[in-house]
Scaffold this motif. Sequence first.
Motif, PDB file in Angstrom:
ATOM      1  N   SER A  79     -21.071 -15.360  11.265  1.00 47.94           N
ATOM      2  CA  SER A  79     -22.363 -15.244  10.582  1.00 47.94           C
ATOM      3  C   SER A  79     -22.424 -14.015   9.667  1.00 47.94           C
ATOM      4  CB  SER A  79     -23.499 -15.191  11.609  1.00 47.94           C
ATOM      5  OG  SER A  79     -23.450 -13.974  12.332  1.00 47.94           O
ATOM      6  N   LEU A  80     -21.483 -13.092   9.829  1.00 47.12           N
ATOM      7  CA  LEU A  80     -21.444 -11.916   8.954  1.00 47.12           C
ATOM      8  C   LEU A  80     -21.064 -12.332   7.541  1.00 47.12           C
ATOM      9  CD1 LEU A  80     -19.469  -9.407  11.229  1.00 47.12           C
ATOM     10  CD2 LEU A  80     -21.910  -9.342  10.717  1.00 47.12           C
ATOM     11  N   PRO A  81     -21.519 -11.577   6.536  1.00 47.10           N
ATOM     12  CA  PRO A  81     -21.091 -11.873   5.163  1.00 47.10           C
ATOM     13  C   PRO A  81     -19.576 -11.707   5.028  1.00 47.10           C
ATOM     14  CG  PRO A  81     -22.852 -10.224   5.193  1.00 47.10           C
ATOM     15  CD  PRO A  81     -22.463 -10.481   6.606  1.00 47.10           C
ATOM     16  N   GLN A  82     -19.012 -12.471   4.118  1.00 43.90           N
ATOM     17  CA  GLN A  82     -17.553 -12.468   3.906  1.00 43.90           C
ATOM     18  C   GLN A  82     -17.037 -11.044   3.657  1.00 43.90           C
ATOM     19  OE1 GLN A  82     -15.788 -15.232   4.172  1.00 43.90           O
ATOM     20  NE2 GLN A  82     -13.803 -14.528   3.502  1.00 43.90           N
ATOM     21  N   GLU A  83     -17.767 -10.273   2.864  1.00 43.71           N
ATOM     22  CA  GLU A  83     -17.351  -8.912   2.522  1.00 43.71           C
ATOM     23  C   GLU A  83     -17.242  -8.033   3.774  1.00 43.71           C
ATOM     24  OE1 GLU A  83     -20.262  -5.489   0.935  1.00 43.71           O
ATOM     25  OE2 GLU A  83     -19.758  -6.992  -0.573  1.00 43.71           O
ATOM     26  N   LYS A  88     -12.175  -4.434   7.095  1.00 43.91           N
ATOM     27  CA  LYS A  88     -11.001  -3.749   7.640  1.00 43.91           C
ATOM     28  C   LYS A  88      -9.867  -4.715   7.962  1.00 43.91           C
ATOM     29  CE  LYS A  88     -13.598   0.069   9.593  1.00 43.91           C
ATOM     30  NZ  LYS A  88     -13.929   0.822  10.794  1.00 43.91           N
ATOM     31  N   ALA A  89      -9.980  -5.925   7.464  1.00 41.84           N
ATOM     32  CA  ALA A  89      -8.953  -6.928   7.742  1.00 41.84           C
ATOM     33  C   ALA A  89      -7.667  -6.573   6.991  1.00 41.84           C
ATOM     34  CB  ALA A  89      -9.439  -8.302   7.322  1.00 41.84           C
ATOM     35  N   MET A  94      -0.238  -7.161   3.393  1.00 40.17           N
ATOM     36  CA  MET A  94      -0.743  -5.794   3.269  1.00 40.17           C
ATOM     37  C   MET A  94      -0.118  -4.895   4.331  1.00 40.17           C
ATOM     38  SD  MET A  94      -4.737  -6.771   2.504  1.00 40.17           S
ATOM     39  CE  MET A  94      -5.382  -5.228   3.074  1.00 40.17           C
ATOM     40  N   PHE A  95       0.006  -5.409   5.550  1.00 40.54           N
ATOM     41  CA  PHE A  95       0.618  -4.633   6.626  1.00 40.54           C
ATOM     42  C   PHE A  95       2.063  -4.283   6.291  1.00 40.54           C
ATOM     43  CE2 PHE A  95       3.254  -4.707  10.495  1.00 40.54           C
ATOM     44  CZ  PHE A  95       2.760  -3.574  11.116  1.00 40.54           C
TER      45      PHE A  95
END
Length: 170
Positions: A79-83, A88-89, A94-95
């Motif tokens: 339910s959180l916004p995509q941003e 912190k994903a 990237m890793f």
Amino acid sequence: MTRPRRRVKLARIVNERKRKAALKRRKKALIKSLNTICVLCGAEACMVICDRTNNQGTHNKMVWPSKEQAEAMMSRFKSLPQEQREKKAVSNEMFLQSLLAKKSKKLESLRAKNNQMEMEEILHNFAIDPTSIEPATGKLTRLFLYINDLIAKIEENESMSQSATNVNLV
């Protein structure tokens, strides 16, 4: 007295009974670690472990802390916004890029240290026997550049210490 743990060989355990026992032990240890993180850090976490398929053709799933709590956490997260979800994903790419950058920095540091040790050895050999370095090898040029860098660092340190002394006197 407890014995030190042996290094675990990362290979499939062939013996079915031993594999199941190891899985059971590892699950228990993983749950304990995740619980510790949640308690000490105040973090919310859930975990789903899927075993091999059973006789009915379905996967054996283990959900921690419970299926309802895990579903509630996932729905809150979704339910959180995509941003905010991606704040912190870190993707695998990237890793790996950050890991590569760290290793490259470490490699550069080791090369610089290796170069310094090599120059110190050449200086030492030169002090013992000035004819030990052949001019054609390019070592004299590298040694000259190394000495110039050292002189520049010494002069920089002296100017910094003089400016610090002047500030303290004022």
